[in-house]
Design a protein around this motif. Structure first.
Motif, short mmCIF file in Angstrom:
data_model
loop_
_atom_site.label_atom_id
_atom_site.label_comp_id
_atom_site.label_asym_id
_atom_site.label_seq_id
_atom_site.Cartn_x
_atom_site.Cartn_y
_atom_site.Cartn_z
N THR A 209 0.83 -1.21 0.00
CA THR A 209 0.00 0.00 0.00
C THR A 209 0.85 1.25 0.00
O THR A 209 0.54 2.25 -0.65
CB THR A 209 -0.94 0.01 1.22
OG1 THR A 209 -1.75 -1.18 1.21
CG2 THR A 209 -1.86 1.23 1.18
N GLU A 210 1.97 1.21 0.73
CA GLU A 210 2.84 2.38 0.82
C GLU A 210 3.41 2.77 -0.54
O GLU A 210 3.64 3.95 -0.81
CB GLU A 210 3.98 2.12 1.80
CG GLU A 210 3.53 1.97 3.25
CD GLU A 210 2.82 3.23 3.74
OE1 GLU A 210 3.29 4.35 3.41
OE2 GLU A 210 1.81 3.11 4.44
N GLU A 211 3.63 1.78 -1.40
CA GLU A 211 4.16 2.08 -2.74
C GLU A 211 3.18 2.92 -3.54
O GLU A 211 3.56 3.90 -4.21
CB GLU A 211 4.46 0.78 -3.48
CG GLU A 211 5.61 -0.03 -2.90
CD GLU A 211 5.90 -1.27 -3.72
OE1 GLU A 211 5.89 -1.16 -4.97
OE2 GLU A 211 6.13 -2.34 -3.14
N ASP A 212 1.90 2.55 -3.49
CA ASP A 212 0.90 3.31 -4.25
C ASP A 212 0.61 4.66 -3.61
O ASP A 212 0.30 5.63 -4.30
CB ASP A 212 -0.39 2.50 -4.38
CG ASP A 212 -0.30 1.47 -5.50
OD1 ASP A 212 0.60 1.60 -6.35
OD2 ASP A 212 -1.11 0.54 -5.52
N LEU A 213 0.71 4.75 -2.28
CA LEU A 213 0.55 6.05 -1.62
C LEU A 213 1.69 7.00 -2.01
O LEU A 213 1.47 8.20 -2.21
CB LEU A 213 0.51 5.86 -0.10
CG LEU A 213 -0.76 5.22 0.47
CD1 LEU A 213 -0.60 4.93 1.95
CD2 LEU A 213 -1.98 6.12 0.22
N LYS A 214 2.88 6.44 -2.15
CA LYS A 214 4.01 7.25 -2.58
C LYS A 214 3.83 7.71 -4.02
O LYS A 214 4.15 8.85 -4.38
CB LYS A 214 5.32 6.46 -2.45
CG LYS A 214 6.57 7.26 -2.82
CD LYS A 214 7.82 6.44 -2.62
CE LYS A 214 9.06 7.25 -2.98
NZ LYS A 214 10.31 6.45 -2.82
N LEU A 215 3.30 6.80 -4.86
CA LEU A 215 3.05 7.15 -6.26
C LEU A 215 2.03 8.29 -6.36
O LEU A 215 2.17 9.19 -7.19
CB LEU A 215 2.53 5.92 -7.01
CG LEU A 215 2.37 6.06 -8.53
CD1 LEU A 215 3.69 6.35 -9.20
CD2 LEU A 215 1.75 4.79 -9.10
#
Length: 288
Positions: A209-215
């Protein structure tokens, strides 16, 4: 004894037509292509507008003189096929959009030619761009993509998923090895200036989830929708939520987020034929 009430099953008429055919998108590259179109109104030469059912007075996604429906392109990831988008193809074409989904080279019913270089990122992206140039609407186009890289390597235990994942070991291997995209870093995404909706399945074991939040933080003006009960294949696991999220997003007006010049440029289709050859070479495969 009281009479039992009989249950009546009402079959609603289908609001779309579809064809699945093999086309030559570029020289020697034949891809399977699913095209779903809204059914035209009775006694009329015009097709249903995407907004007629809910926003008859809205002009956000309406087409000129209501004759040229917007187009939604659905692109699967490595190991998939157009079948993973089945419920989206039916939903969007039933609501006035032309919905198009290809099988990438070596996937689904597309050809699987020999040669590792045929499956590199650059070549596969040219195929997608050729399809876009051939079928795009002159103003209203939307692109929906799923996953990337080794996302499909994991075996699925859900039976319904298996229908959509059709790829030969040869194509899978070389597509995986060919996914080298040197420009696809944070700087690239930071330069994107167009409306973007990121949809993430909270149960996804492949993308955190953190990857997409960063994106979302990197892409200006982007939004994120998190589907709590879904995993990596959100379009198959929660189709109704995905359809609603995408439909709501593409019907909105985002002009307030961008400068007038930028917004105007986003609403013009600029052909990329000069980069990748004449797109008019796209043709249906001739029967033997």
């Amino acid at each position: 004894m009281p009479k039992k009430n009989k249950v009546k099953h009402v079959v609603l008429p289908r609001r779309y037509t579809f064809e699945v055919k093999k086309v030559q998108v570029r020289l020697g590259r034949f891809l399977n292509l699913a095209i779903y179109r809204p059914i035209k109104k009775r006694n009329s030469q015009t097709t249903l507008s995407p907004d007629e059912n809910h926003h008859s007075n809205s002009e956000s996604t309406s087409t000129s003189e209501n004759t040229d429906p917007p187009v939604v392109f659905f692109i699967h990831g490595v190991g998939g096929s157009h079948l993973i988008w089945q419920l989206q193809l039916e939903h969007f074409s039933s609501n006035g959009y032309i919905a198009i989904a290809p099988d990438l080279l070596g996937h689904g019913a597309s050809d699987t030619p020999k040669g590792a270089s045929k499956y590199c990122f650059e070549e596969m992206s040219k195929d997608v761009l050729a399809i876009f140039d051939r079928y795009c609407h002159r103003k209203n186009n939307f692109l929906v993509g799923h996953s990337y890289g080794n996302a499909y390597a994991k075996k699925s235990n859900i039976r319904v998923k298996k229908r959509g994942f059709l790829v030969s070991p040869y194509a899978f291997k070389h597509t995986m090895l060919g996914q080298i995209w040197e420009e696809g870093d944070e700087d690239y995404y930071h330069e994107l200036h167009l409306p973007v909706l990121i949809i993430h399945g909270e149960q996804d074991k492949l993308v955190d989830t953190e990857e997409d939040l960063k994106l979302q933080e990197i892409i200006y003006g982007s939004e994120i929708e998190i589907i709590e009960e879904a995993g990596h294949t959100v379009m198959m696991e929660s189709p109704s939520k995905i359809n609603r999220a995408i439909m709501s997003f593409i019907r909105r007006d985002f002009s307030h987020l961008f400068d007038a010049d930028v917004w105007e440029s986003m609403n013009r289709v600029t052909s990329r034929s000069f980069r990748y050859g004449n797109v008019n070479t796209i043709e249906e495969e001739e029967d033997d």
